[in-house]
Design a protein around this motif. Structure first.
Motif, mmCIF file in Angstrom:
data_model
loop_
_atom_site.group_PDB
_atom_site.id
_atom_site.type_symbol
_atom_site.label_atom_id
_atom_site.label_comp_id
_atom_site.label_asym_id
_atom_site.label_seq_id
_atom_site.Cartn_x
_atom_site.Cartn_y
_atom_site.Cartn_z
ATOM 1 N N GLY A 7 43.693 44.181 39.565
ATOM 2 C CA GLY A 7 44.339 44.590 40.808
ATOM 3 C C GLY A 7 43.404 45.210 41.824
ATOM 4 N N LYS A 8 42.113 45.216 41.576
ATOM 5 C CA LYS A 8 41.153 45.812 42.509
ATOM 6 C C LYS A 8 40.898 44.849 43.664
ATOM 7 C CE LYS A 8 40.200 49.505 40.096
ATOM 8 N NZ LYS A 8 40.238 50.852 40.520
ATOM 9 N N PRO A 9 40.701 45.373 44.887
ATOM 10 C CA PRO A 9 40.422 44.479 46.025
ATOM 11 C C PRO A 9 39.006 43.921 45.956
ATOM 12 C CG PRO A 9 40.386 46.775 46.726
ATOM 13 C CD PRO A 9 40.835 46.770 45.294
ATOM 14 N N ASN A 10 38.867 42.640 46.297
ATOM 15 C CA ASN A 10 37.584 41.942 46.345
ATOM 16 C C ASN A 10 37.569 41.076 47.589
ATOM 17 O OD1 ASN A 10 36.266 42.480 43.614
ATOM 18 N ND2 ASN A 10 38.287 41.757 42.989
ATOM 19 N N SER A 11 36.366 40.778 48.088
ATOM 20 C CA SER A 11 36.292 39.864 49.223
ATOM 21 C C SER A 11 36.446 38.432 48.710
ATOM 22 C CB SER A 11 34.963 40.035 49.972
ATOM 23 O OG SER A 11 33.892 39.625 49.174
ATOM 24 N N ALA A 12 36.840 37.526 49.579
ATOM 25 C CA ALA A 12 37.096 36.136 49.174
ATOM 26 C C ALA A 12 35.816 35.406 48.802
ATOM 27 C CB ALA A 12 37.811 35.395 50.301
ATOM 28 N N GLU A 13 34.654 35.905 49.246
ATOM 29 C CA GLU A 13 33.394 35.243 48.946
ATOM 30 C C GLU A 13 32.872 35.590 47.558
ATOM 31 O OE1 GLU A 13 33.610 37.237 51.852
ATOM 32 O OE2 GLU A 13 34.295 35.521 53.010
ATOM 33 N N GLN A 14 33.389 36.633 46.941
ATOM 34 C CA GLN A 14 32.888 37.061 45.639
ATOM 35 C C GLN A 14 33.269 36.060 44.558
ATOM 36 O OE1 GLN A 14 34.168 41.429 46.191
ATOM 37 N NE2 GLN A 14 32.775 41.391 44.453
ATOM 38 N N LYS A 15 32.334 35.838 43.625
ATOM 39 C CA LYS A 15 32.591 34.914 42.531
ATOM 40 C C LYS A 15 33.202 35.634 41.332
ATOM 41 C CE LYS A 15 29.019 31.641 43.774
ATOM 42 N NZ LYS A 15 27.840 30.917 43.345
ATOM 43 N N PHE A 16 32.915 36.920 41.198
ATOM 44 C CA PHE A 16 33.423 37.690 40.070
ATOM 45 C C PHE A 16 33.968 39.021 40.577
ATOM 46 C CE2 PHE A 16 30.082 34.978 38.380
ATOM 47 C CZ PHE A 16 30.721 34.393 37.308
ATOM 48 N N CYS A 17 34.963 39.541 39.877
ATOM 49 C CA CYS A 17 35.534 40.837 40.220
ATOM 50 C C CYS A 17 34.504 41.914 39.887
ATOM 51 C CB CYS A 17 36.825 41.074 39.439
ATOM 52 S SG CYS A 17 37.538 42.709 39.715
ATOM 53 N N ARG A 18 34.299 42.864 40.793
ATOM 54 C CA ARG A 18 33.327 43.933 40.555
ATOM 55 C C ARG A 18 33.846 44.957 39.554
ATOM 56 N NH1 ARG A 18 29.592 45.580 45.484
ATOM 57 N NH2 ARG A 18 28.992 43.486 46.094
ATOM 58 N N SER A 19 35.124 44.982 39.342
ATOM 59 C CA SER A 19 35.681 45.972 38.427
ATOM 60 C C SER A 19 35.753 45.462 36.995
ATOM 61 C CB SER A 19 37.074 46.378 38.910
ATOM 62 O OG SER A 19 37.621 47.318 38.046
ATOM 63 N N CYS A 20 36.345 44.282 36.793
ATOM 64 C CA CYS A 20 36.546 43.803 35.422
ATOM 65 C C CYS A 20 35.709 42.575 35.078
ATOM 66 C CB CYS A 20 38.023 43.502 35.174
ATOM 67 S SG CYS A 20 38.655 42.093 36.096
ATOM 68 N N GLY A 21 35.072 41.927 36.069
ATOM 69 C CA GLY A 21 34.208 40.794 35.792
ATOM 70 C C GLY A 21 34.911 39.452 35.704
ATOM 71 N N LEU A 22 36.188 39.376 36.035
ATOM 72 C CA LEU A 22 36.932 38.123 35.970
ATOM 73 C C LEU A 22 36.380 37.135 36.998
ATOM 74 C CD1 LEU A 22 39.547 36.698 34.797
ATOM 75 C CD2 LEU A 22 40.639 37.447 36.903
ATOM 76 N N SER A 23 36.251 35.867 36.621
ATOM 77 C CA SER A 23 35.789 34.835 37.539
ATOM 78 C C SER A 23 36.873 34.580 38.582
ATOM 79 C CB SER A 23 35.476 33.548 36.776
ATOM 80 O OG SER A 23 35.128 32.530 37.676
ATOM 81 N N LEU A 24 36.517 34.734 39.858
ATOM 82 C CA LEU A 24 37.494 34.610 40.940
ATOM 83 C C LEU A 24 37.437 33.257 41.647
ATOM 84 C CD1 LEU A 24 37.055 38.137 42.534
ATOM 85 C CD2 LEU A 24 38.881 37.378 41.015
#
Length: 163
Positions: A7-24
């Protein structure tokens, strides 16, 4: 975009979540596919394409007739009637050069429009606030454990201990 895992906010350009590491990457593609279509339906697009094509043909024909008339007027009036071959030729070269510059500018604009249509619409995804940019080699944000704040409340009582 928010991470579906934590549920952490990420930018649309990111490939992975900075909090949990999930592939976005797949999440962003899935969101882009599920957004409502804003485009006209196929029949209206076909009609629009046909009308645009006919406008281009008739507009190009009209412009060609005008340009041809101007060029013929320069050739006939200046070069043939007045007999000024050198001055008429220079003026004719300038006019033809300006016409070529205009045609190249129009062609460049059509190429730019065609290239922007082929890119994936990443800007249509909902954007979260910008995440803090980490310097290379910085440790990042330290996350505390769920039990970290509660372990201090536990006290061990031993028999015979005077504490």
């Amino acid at each position: 975009m928010y991470c579906p895992n934590c549920g952490k906010p990420n930018s649309a350009e990111q490939k992975f979540c900075r909090s949990c590491g999930l592939s976005l990457e797949k999440v962003a593609e899935s969101l882009a596919e599920q957004l409502p279509a804003v485009d006209l339906d196929k029949k209206l697009q076909d009609r629009k394409r046909r009308v645009d094509r006919w406008l281009n043909i008739t507009g190009g024909t009209a412009i060609s007739i005008v340009v041809g008339s101007v060029l013929w007027g320069i050739i006939y009036e200046i070069i043939i009637v007045k007999g000024k071959v050198l001055g008429g030729s220079i003026f004719l070269a300038v006019v033809v050069g300006l016409i070529l510059v205009a045609l190249l500018a129009v062609y460049r604009d059509t190429l730019e429009k065609a290239s922007t249509k082929r890119k994936l619409p990443q800007s249509t995804l909902p954007q979260a606030e910008e995440t803090a940019r980490l310097l290379p080699g910085s440790p990042g944000e330290v996350m505390s454990s769920v039990t970290e704040g509660t372990t201090e409340l536990l006290t061990i009582e031993r028999k015979g201990d005077t504490q």
